[in-house]
Design a protein around this motif. Structure first.
Motif, short mmCIF file in Angstrom:
data_model
loop_
_atom_site.label_atom_id
_atom_site.label_comp_id
_atom_site.label_asym_id
_atom_site.label_seq_id
_atom_site.Cartn_x
_atom_site.Cartn_y
_atom_site.Cartn_z
N ASP A 243 4.11 -2.18 6.87
CA ASP A 243 4.59 -1.15 7.79
C ASP A 243 4.56 -1.68 9.22
OD1 ASP A 243 5.10 1.08 9.33
OD2 ASP A 243 3.73 2.39 8.24
N ALA B 128 2.44 0.21 12.03
CA ALA B 128 0.98 0.33 11.92
C ALA B 128 0.35 -1.05 11.88
CB ALA B 128 0.62 1.12 10.66
N PRO B 129 -0.90 -1.18 12.37
CA PRO B 129 -1.58 -2.48 12.30
C PRO B 129 -1.93 -2.81 10.85
CG PRO B 129 -3.08 -0.79 13.06
CD PRO B 129 -1.74 -0.14 13.01
N LEU B 130 -2.15 -4.10 10.58
CA LEU B 130 -2.56 -4.51 9.24
C LEU B 130 -3.86 -3.82 8.87
CD1 LEU B 130 -1.83 -8.35 9.03
CD2 LEU B 130 -0.65 -6.50 7.85
N ALA B 131 -3.89 -3.25 7.68
CA ALA B 131 -5.09 -2.56 7.20
C ALA B 131 -5.75 -3.40 6.10
CB ALA B 131 -4.70 -1.19 6.64
N HIS B 132 -6.95 -2.98 5.71
CA HIS B 132 -7.67 -3.66 4.63
C HIS B 132 -6.84 -3.67 3.36
CE1 HIS B 132 -10.77 -4.78 1.77
NE2 HIS B 132 -10.52 -3.67 1.09
N GLU B 133 -6.14 -2.58 3.08
CA GLU B 133 -5.31 -2.51 1.87
C GLU B 133 -4.18 -3.52 1.92
OE1 GLU B 133 -4.49 1.57 2.41
OE2 GLU B 133 -5.80 2.24 0.77
N ASP B 134 -3.58 -3.74 3.13
CA ASP B 134 -2.52 -4.74 3.28
C ASP B 134 -3.05 -6.13 2.94
OD1 ASP B 134 -0.41 -3.04 4.21
OD2 ASP B 134 -1.41 -2.94 6.15
N ARG B 135 -4.21 -6.45 3.49
CA ARG B 135 -4.79 -7.78 3.26
C ARG B 135 -5.15 -7.98 1.78
NH1 ARG B 135 -6.87 -6.26 8.30
NH2 ARG B 135 -6.20 -7.67 9.97
N ARG C 93 -4.01 0.85 -3.96
CA ARG C 93 -5.13 1.30 -3.14
C ARG C 93 -6.21 1.85 -4.07
NH1 ARG C 93 -3.59 7.22 -0.54
NH2 ARG C 93 -2.90 8.24 -2.47
N LYS D 135 0.85 -1.18 0.00
CA LYS D 135 0.00 0.00 0.00
C LYS D 135 0.89 1.25 0.00
CE LYS D 135 -0.47 0.45 5.02
NZ LYS D 135 -1.37 0.37 6.18
N ILE E 8 2.56 -3.64 14.42
CA ILE E 8 2.00 -4.73 13.62
C ILE E 8 2.03 -6.05 14.39
CG2 ILE E 8 4.17 -5.48 12.52
CD1 ILE E 8 2.59 -5.63 9.87
#
Length: 461
Positions: A311, A314-321, A282, A231, A345
């Motif tokens: 990253d 930062a926590p895993l985001a929808h874009e990461d998944r 994204r 992302k 993370i």
């Protein structure tokens, strides 16, 4: 198979340089050079010794105008690159003197060489086999020490020798079976079929081992197409810069800085890596950035290796998944970047999402973890075959296909034996495998394929 005409071409790269070379090859090469070269000593080119350079000037015969001062080197047949008379004119490396000298040579009776025609003549005259001739262009295009070693190994005949050993073994099997056919009263057909079956099994295993090197060989020859994805603002451009050791890509804290594909070659452990930095994947309303995202997805489909950046801060985001979903069934390494920042993370979640993919923690900004990443790339390319002799790699798609076809013919021979067919039917399959392998060295190949291979060369080689 010597040619009746004499060819000529500029043998050095286009552009300005200290030295440029005009090369001639053929029966009239020495005579043509003698018409335009005036030795400082007054000695004629016809009397010049082989592998001796003479100093003098190139002169236009009609007007007597001097074109350039040069060194002229004569290499008499058969001790030359083409096994024909070869003359090289070493002049100043500017486009104009090279062009003027080549024009004089052509006006004196030579014709312009076709792409790869010097090497083609070396092949047709028996100095190189076809596999060695193909290795010439690999040497020229080599991007790393490892790819150069593979190419030089092939040029020296290491790969050709292996192929010839396979062909000799197949001929031995053919002779064994033909003896059984010629002397049926000795009742050796059954014994011969058993021996041939065991030997063919071994040959198939040997060819399979050779084919197993094809992917690595292709990468060493062409480079590993490596795509960096993730992302926006995870550090893709920073990773590219870290691998290159220079600031090639723009790095800012603004997401979406990279909007198009950036490609660079980097040498990692002797492997030529073509690194592609892509736009952050994204959903976006920006038309230009959306085009970049589309190109990024297309690059993923063509990649030999995917480097997915996450990253760490930062926590895993929808874009990461969403990006992780693109890795299914693809060779990939997951990189957790920004380890210089406080960790947020969940690494356990990362491992669950990417299954068995390698996960490496780095800081592209500080350079930590980059060596571990490079080692992981090397291990993935070689797949445990780091010590594989360079000459044993299959680094050519044409060779790979031929070996696969030869293997299939040997498998046909085994099936024929298992079906209880007579020895002469087995011989047909074995000879088909023998002829197929001969296409690699050029001993059993059509002229149209030979012409196609040499069109890939540059003019002058």
């Amino acid at each position: 198979m010597f040619q009746e005409d004499t060819i000529a071409a500029v043998a050095t790269a286009v552009g300005e340089g200290g030295i440029g070379i005009v090369r001639l090859s053929g029966p009239d090469a020495i005579d043509i050079a003698g018409r335009i070269f005036r030795s400082a000593s007054g000695a004629p080119v016809s009397g010049q010794q082989s592998f001796r350079a003479a100093y003098g000037r190139i002169v236009e015969p009609a007007s007597g105008q001097e074109i350039d001062e040069v060194l002229l080197l004569v290499m008499r047949a058969p001790r030359s690159y083409t096994r024909e008379d070869v003359v090289e004119i070493h002049c100043h490396g500017g486009p104009l003197p090279l062009r003027r000298i080549l024009s004089l040579v052509l006006a004196a009776g030579a014709r312009l060489a076709e792409p790869g025609e010097f090497t083609k003549r070396a092949f047709l005259n028996g100095r190189l086999d076809l596999s060695q001739a193909e290795a010439v262009i690999d040497v020229i295009r080599a991007k790393t020490d490892a790819s150069l070693r593979v190419a030089v190994g092939h040029l020296a005949g290491a790969f050709s020798d292996k192929i010839r050993a396979f062909r000799n073994e197949i001929l031995r099997l053919v002779a064994h079976l033909e003896a059984a056919i010629d002397f049926p009263e000795d009742d050796i057909e059954e014994l011969a079929a058993h021996d041939v079956s065991m030997a063919a099994d071994k040959l198939i295993a040997d060819l399979d081992r050779l084919l197993a090197t094809a992917q690595t060989g292709r990468i060493l020859r062409e480079g590993l197409q490596t795509v960096i994805i993730g992302k926006p603002n995870v550090g893709k451009s920073s990773l590219l810069n870290a691998l290159l050791g220079e600031k090639r890509a723009i790095v800012t804290e603004i997401p979406g800085t990279t909007r198009d594909i950036i490609e660079e070659f980097v040498n990692i452990g002797g492997i030529p890596i073509k690194v592609v930095d892509t736009a952050g994947i994204r959903e976006t309303a920006d038309v230009v950035e959306r085009i970049g995202v589309t190109r990024a997805r297309a690059a993923i489909c063509q990649a030999d290796l995917i480097l997915l950046l996450l990253d760490a801060s930062a926590p895993l985001a929808h874009e990461d998944r969403e990006v992780m979903g693109l890795l299914a069934g693809r060779p990939a390494i997951v990189i957790v970047n920004k380890t210089d920042l406080p960790a947020v993370i969940d690494l356990d979640e990362v491992h669950r999402e990417v299954d068995d993919k390698a996960v490496i923690r780095i800081s592209a900004l500080e350079g930590t973890g980059v060596e571990e990443l490079e080692q992981a790339i090397v291990e993935m390319v070689y797949s445990g075959r780091v010590s594989q002799p360079e000459g044993a790699f299959v680094n050519n798609v044409r060779h790979s296909r031929i070996i696969e076809q030869a293997r299939d013919r040997l498998a046909d021979a085994l099936a024929t034996i298992a079906a209880g067919m007579p020895p002469d039917c087995v011989v047909v399959d074995l000879r088909a495998a023998w002829e197929k392998l001969g296409e690699i060295t050029g001993e059993t190949i059509g002229e149209d394929i030979i012409d196609q291979i040499f069109t890939q060369f540059c003019i002058g080689k």
